[in-house]
Design an enzyme around this catalytic site. Structure first.
Site, PDB file in Angstrom:
ATOM      1  N   GLY A  12       0.843  -1.211   0.000  1.00 16.29           N
ATOM      2  CA  GLY A  12       0.000   0.000   0.000  1.00 16.29           C
ATOM      3  C   GLY A  12       0.863   1.239   0.000  1.00 16.29           C
ATOM      4  O   GLY A  12       0.519   2.272   0.571  1.00 16.29           O
ATOM      5  N   ALA A  18       0.514   5.973   3.939  1.00 17.56           N
ATOM      6  CA  ALA A  18       1.953   5.909   3.694  1.00 17.56           C
ATOM      7  C   ALA A  18       2.509   7.306   3.471  1.00 17.56           C
ATOM      8  O   ALA A  18       3.503   7.697   4.087  1.00 17.56           O
ATOM      9  CB  ALA A  18       2.244   5.013   2.497  1.00 17.56           C
ATOM     10  N   ARG A  43      -0.186  -1.445  -6.634  1.00 13.85           N
ATOM     11  CA  ARG A  43      -0.615  -1.985  -7.922  1.00 13.85           C
ATOM     12  C   ARG A  43      -0.023  -1.246  -9.110  1.00 13.85           C
ATOM     13  O   ARG A  43       0.329  -1.826 -10.111  1.00 13.85           O
ATOM     14  CB  ARG A  43      -2.143  -1.926  -7.995  1.00 13.85           C
ATOM     15  N   VAL A  83      -1.825  -7.613  -5.187  1.00 11.02           N
ATOM     16  CA  VAL A  83      -1.511  -8.464  -4.026  1.00 11.02           C
ATOM     17  C   VAL A  83      -2.324  -9.759  -3.960  1.00 11.02           C
ATOM     18  O   VAL A  83      -1.988 -10.668  -3.217  1.00 11.02           O
ATOM     19  CB  VAL A  83      -1.655  -7.700  -2.686  1.00 11.02           C
ATOM     20  N   LYS A 145      -5.624  -1.027  11.000  1.00  6.65           N
ATOM     21  CA  LYS A 145      -7.018  -1.281  11.335  1.00  6.65           C
ATOM     22  C   LYS A 145      -7.850  -1.206  10.064  1.00  6.65           C
ATOM     23  O   LYS A 145      -7.392  -0.615   9.094  1.00  6.65           O
ATOM     24  CB  LYS A 145      -7.486  -0.274  12.369  1.00  6.65           C
ATOM     25  N   ASP A 174      -2.978   0.194  16.696  1.00  8.40           N
ATOM     26  CA  ASP A 174      -4.007   1.138  17.117  1.00  8.40           C
ATOM     27  C   ASP A 174      -3.220   2.411  17.372  1.00  8.40           C
ATOM     28  O   ASP A 174      -2.553   2.529  18.396  1.00  8.40           O
ATOM     29  CB  ASP A 174      -4.707   0.668  18.392  1.00  8.40           C
ATOM     30  N   HIS A 175      -3.248   3.340  16.417  1.00  7.15           N
ATOM     31  CA  HIS A 175      -2.264   4.425  16.499  1.00  7.15           C
ATOM     32  C   HIS A 175      -2.473   5.326  17.709  1.00  7.15           C
ATOM     33  O   HIS A 175      -1.568   6.048  18.098  1.00  7.15           O
ATOM     34  CB  HIS A 175      -2.185   5.211  15.184  1.00  7.15           C
ATOM     35  N   HIS A 237      -9.967   2.632  19.425  1.00  7.79           N
ATOM     36  CA  HIS A 237      -9.379   3.742  20.178  1.00  7.79           C
ATOM     37  C   HIS A 237     -10.091   4.045  21.501  1.00  7.79           C
ATOM     38  O   HIS A 237      -9.453   4.241  22.529  1.00  7.79           O
ATOM     39  CB  HIS A 237      -9.371   5.018  19.331  1.00  7.79           C
TER      40      HIS A 237
HETATM   41  P1  NAD Z   1      -5.454   4.104   0.308  1.00  3.52           P
HETATM   42  O1  NAD Z   1      -6.678   3.656  -0.385  1.00  3.52           O
HETATM   43  O2  NAD Z   1      -5.050   5.525   0.215  1.00  3.52           O
HETATM   44  O3  NAD Z   1      -4.206   3.255  -0.210  1.00  3.52           O
HETATM   45  C1  NAD Z   1      -4.292   1.888  -0.447  1.00  3.52           C
HETATM   46  C2  NAD Z   1      -3.007   1.362  -1.060  1.00  3.52           C
HETATM   47  O4  NAD Z   1      -3.219  -0.013  -1.378  1.00  3.52           O
HETATM   48  C3  NAD Z   1      -2.557   2.036  -2.342  1.00  3.52           C
HETATM   49  O5  NAD Z   1      -1.141   2.098  -2.344  1.00  3.52           O
HETATM   50  C4  NAD Z   1      -3.022   1.057  -3.430  1.00  3.52           C
HETATM   51  O6  NAD Z   1      -2.217   1.078  -4.584  1.00  3.52           O
HETATM   52  C5  NAD Z   1      -2.832  -0.244  -2.725  1.00  3.52           C
HETATM   53  N1  NAD Z   1      -3.672  -1.299  -3.292  1.00  3.52           N
HETATM   54  C6  NAD Z   1      -5.014  -1.341  -3.390  1.00  3.52           C
HETATM   55  N2  NAD Z   1      -5.399  -2.486  -3.988  1.00  3.52           N
HETATM   56  C7  NAD Z   1      -4.279  -3.172  -4.269  1.00  3.52           C
HETATM   57  C8  NAD Z   1      -4.013  -4.426  -4.881  1.00  3.52           C
HETATM   58  N3  NAD Z   1      -4.996  -5.229  -5.324  1.00  3.52           N
HETATM   59  N4  NAD Z   1      -2.738  -4.816  -4.996  1.00  3.52           N
HETATM   60  C9  NAD Z   1      -1.730  -4.025  -4.552  1.00  3.52           C
HETATM   61  N5  NAD Z   1      -1.920  -2.850  -3.959  1.00  3.52           N
HETATM   62  C10 NAD Z   1      -3.187  -2.424  -3.825  1.00  3.52           C
HETATM   63  O7  NAD Z   1      -5.616   3.633   1.822  1.00  3.52           O
HETATM   64  P2  NAD Z   1      -4.943   4.299   3.138  1.00  3.52           P
HETATM   65  O8  NAD Z   1      -5.790   5.419   3.583  1.00  3.52           O
HETATM   66  O9  NAD Z   1      -3.517   4.526   2.901  1.00  3.52           O
HETATM   67  O10 NAD Z   1      -5.156   3.144   4.227  1.00  3.52           O
HETATM   68  C11 NAD Z   1      -4.378   1.961   4.275  1.00  3.52           C
HETATM   69  C12 NAD Z   1      -4.725   1.185   5.525  1.00  3.52           C
HETATM   70  O11 NAD Z   1      -4.480   1.993   6.671  1.00  3.52           O
HETATM   71  C13 NAD Z   1      -6.189   0.757   5.634  1.00  3.52           C
HETATM   72  O12 NAD Z   1      -6.244  -0.468   6.324  1.00  3.52           O
HETATM   73  C14 NAD Z   1      -6.798   1.842   6.500  1.00  3.52           C
HETATM   74  O13 NAD Z   1      -7.945   1.386   7.165  1.00  3.52           O
HETATM   75  C15 NAD Z   1      -5.661   2.110   7.442  1.00  3.52           C
HETATM   76  N6  NAD Z   1      -5.692   3.417   8.078  1.00  3.52           N
HETATM   77  C16 NAD Z   1      -5.632   4.570   7.340  1.00  3.52           C
HETATM   78  C17 NAD Z   1      -5.631   5.789   7.965  1.00  3.52           C
HETATM   79  C18 NAD Z   1      -5.543   7.067   7.195  1.00  3.52           C
HETATM   80  O14 NAD Z   1      -5.500   8.117   7.833  1.00  3.52           O
HETATM   81  N7  NAD Z   1      -5.481   7.056   5.890  1.00  3.52           N
HETATM   82  C19 NAD Z   1      -5.717   5.865   9.350  1.00  3.52           C
HETATM   83  C20 NAD Z   1      -5.756   4.687  10.078  1.00  3.52           C
HETATM   84  C21 NAD Z   1      -5.734   3.487   9.428  1.00  3.52           C
END
Ligand code: NAD
Length: 484
Positions: A12, A18, A43, A83, A145, A174-175, A237
């Protein structure tokens, strides 16, 4: 800390989390002499250099960068992969072996799943099938999460990942547990006898835990609309903050001893049944309104990608009881929601009133003592006391003693958590039994909501939630303390 060499395989790698949180955190860890290289997986078909440009951009947007940025980004590699497709992992393994030998990383591997939750189990199984987890160094799985949608799905996910990783190799994020003041709860409680000796039902009237946001559902709409505040905030949380506030002192300050005490709290939280759901849990949804900055914002149902008649809750308030010796009779009120007046996370401990005595009659404005733990955005602690009003006889006034952590250069939650993981310290991650007990509690609420058809109370954007959330405390002769 212990600077163990590690290859971090980040699934991801082009995602929002990220870019906003993980790359800035990794940069700060790199500056603290941690020895790692990163393989980003997503991807999109991009080159190593394109990926390095994403890292640079993230640092420019979200943190300070120095001259060493080129050295840093040279440690980043990219691998395009869907993935779900098992075959692609062979190439990932080759790249991993290559990066490992180039940087001398001793086959230590941290797999970080920053992906949509439906990928958690399949990725884990594919890691195993490809031999990526047959490494000679250590292996760790970091998992974002949400961990499941209910106890049943969480159990299935847990079984799937346990086929590949042992419990002590699994780091469930759990940040909130990485936040400075959440980590400080234990110190405030157990290092200060003046608090610990009165931290019980003889001296505490109630506890109020709020985590409010000003943002609406934003870009997470389609995820959020089938999740809601109960699953998104309460299951993880909010219950973690309840557990840390209520736990007994552990026999030793070691990972498993601390987690054992949190588990005992979660086991003691009284289940909310269909019969008493109405008096104990409020669910709300924001409508159009004006935020304190003057912006008029849309109601939840008018947002993009939200169903017109969505019944998803964007707000939850609840009254919890912890049925143990320390807390019998003390309500723990929690509330969390979007589009509220302020962005704030606070834990308020309200102490019982001074004894009523006719002798004190002319003390006319006595307020309860409050200890407030400010988790975010400000970090600190305040204690509200009563004092004599200056140059008046008999009048009193409330005073506040405050400590505020203004050191904004300190580590953020993700930096602390990734550092802990590199060090092999899982104290601030959730153990499986904590997750399971939290889901059990949340499932009982979901079930009761379904059976009772509990109304969804509307609240205007920019407010602190529906009127029913005030009534929840009002009928106990209490009120929510204003957030600071
Ligand atoms: P996002 O949708 O922005 O990013 C998802 C990532 O997964 C991307 O890099 C995408 O290319 C990749 N991806 C999706 N399908 C794919 C596949 N089939 N094969 C390979 N890669 C694939 O999501 P995000 O906001 O970065 O969140 C990621 C995780 O973190 C989730 O579990 C989310 O619940 C958790 N999370 C996010 C936040 C936040 O603030 N964004 C906070 C807490 C937790």
């Amino acid at each position: 800390g212990n600077k163990q060499a590690t290859t971090l395989i980040l699934f991801g790698a082009t995602g929002d989390l990220a870019k906003r949180k993980l790359y800035p955190a990794l940069y700060r860890l790199y500056k603290k002499q941690n020895h790692f290289a990163v393989i980003g997986v997503a991807r999109r078909d991009i080159s190593h250099d394109d990926f390095r440009a994403i890292i640079q951009e993230s640092l420019e947007n979200y943190t300070h960068r120095d001259d060493d940025i080129q050295d840093f980004v040279q440690k980043f590699f990219y691998y395009a992969l869907d993935v779900k497709e098992t075959e692609g992992y062979t190439g990932l393994k080759s790249l991993c072996d290559h990066v490992d030998s180039e940087f001398g990383l001793k086959e230590n591997r941290m797999f970080y799943l920053s992906l949509a939750p439906e990928f958690f189990a399949p990725v884990t199984l594919n890691l195993q099938a490809s031999g990526l987890t047959d490494n000679s160094g250590w292996k760790k799985l970091v998992i974002e999460k949400p961990f499941g949608r209910d106890l049943k799905s969480a159990n299935e996910l847990n079984e799937a990942i346990h086929n590949v990783f042992k419990e002590d190799e699994i780091y469930r994020i759990d940040h909130y547990l990485g936040k400075e003041m959440v980590q400080n709860i234990q110190v405030i409680r157990f290092a200060n006898p003046i608090f610990e000796s009165i931290w019980n039902n003889r001296y505490i009237s109630n506890v109020q835990i709020t985590s409010s946001e000003t943002l609406g559902v934003g870009e997470r709409a389609s995820y959020y609309d089938h999740t809601g505040a109960l699953m998104d905030m309460v299951q993880n949380h909010m219950l973690q903050m309840v557990a840390l506030t209520a736990m007994e002192p552990p026999s030793r300050f070691e990972t498993e001893d601390i987690r054992d005490e949190k588990v005992k709290v979660l086991r003691s939280v009284r289940q909310i049944t269909t019969d008493d759901i109405a008096g104990h849990i409020i669910k709300g949804q924001y409508t159009r309104g004006t935020m304190p900055n003057g912006n008029v914002v849309k109601g939840y149902r008018e947002e993009d990608n939200i169903k017109e008649k969505s019944m998803t809750e964007t707000f939850v308030a609840a009254k919890l009881f912890i049925d143990n010796f320390r807390w019998a009779g003390v309500p723990f009120y929690i509330r969390t929601g979007k589009r509220m007046t302020v962005k704030s996370t606070e834990i308020v401990i309200q102490f019982k009133d001074a004894p009523q005595n006719p002798y004190f009659n002319n003390f006319n404005d006595i307020q309860p003592n409050l200890l407030v733990i400010h988790v975010q955005p400000d970090e600190g602690l305040s204690l509200k006391l009563n004092a004599k009003k200056f140059s008046s006889s008999g009048d009193t006034m409330p005073i506040t003693m405050e400590f505020s952590n203004s050191d904004l250069t300190g580590a953020d939650a993700y930096e602390r958590l990734i550092q802990d993981c590199l060090n092999g310290d899982s104290t601030n991650f959730t153990r499986w039994d904590e997750v399971a007990l939290s889901w059990e509690f949340v499932d009982s609420i979901t079930k009761a909501w379904n059976e009772k058809n509990i109304p969804l109370d509307r609240y205007e954007s920019g407010s602190m939630g529906p009127a029913s959330a005030y009534e929840l405390l009002d009928k106990d002769g209490l009120h929510w303390w204003p957030l600071t």
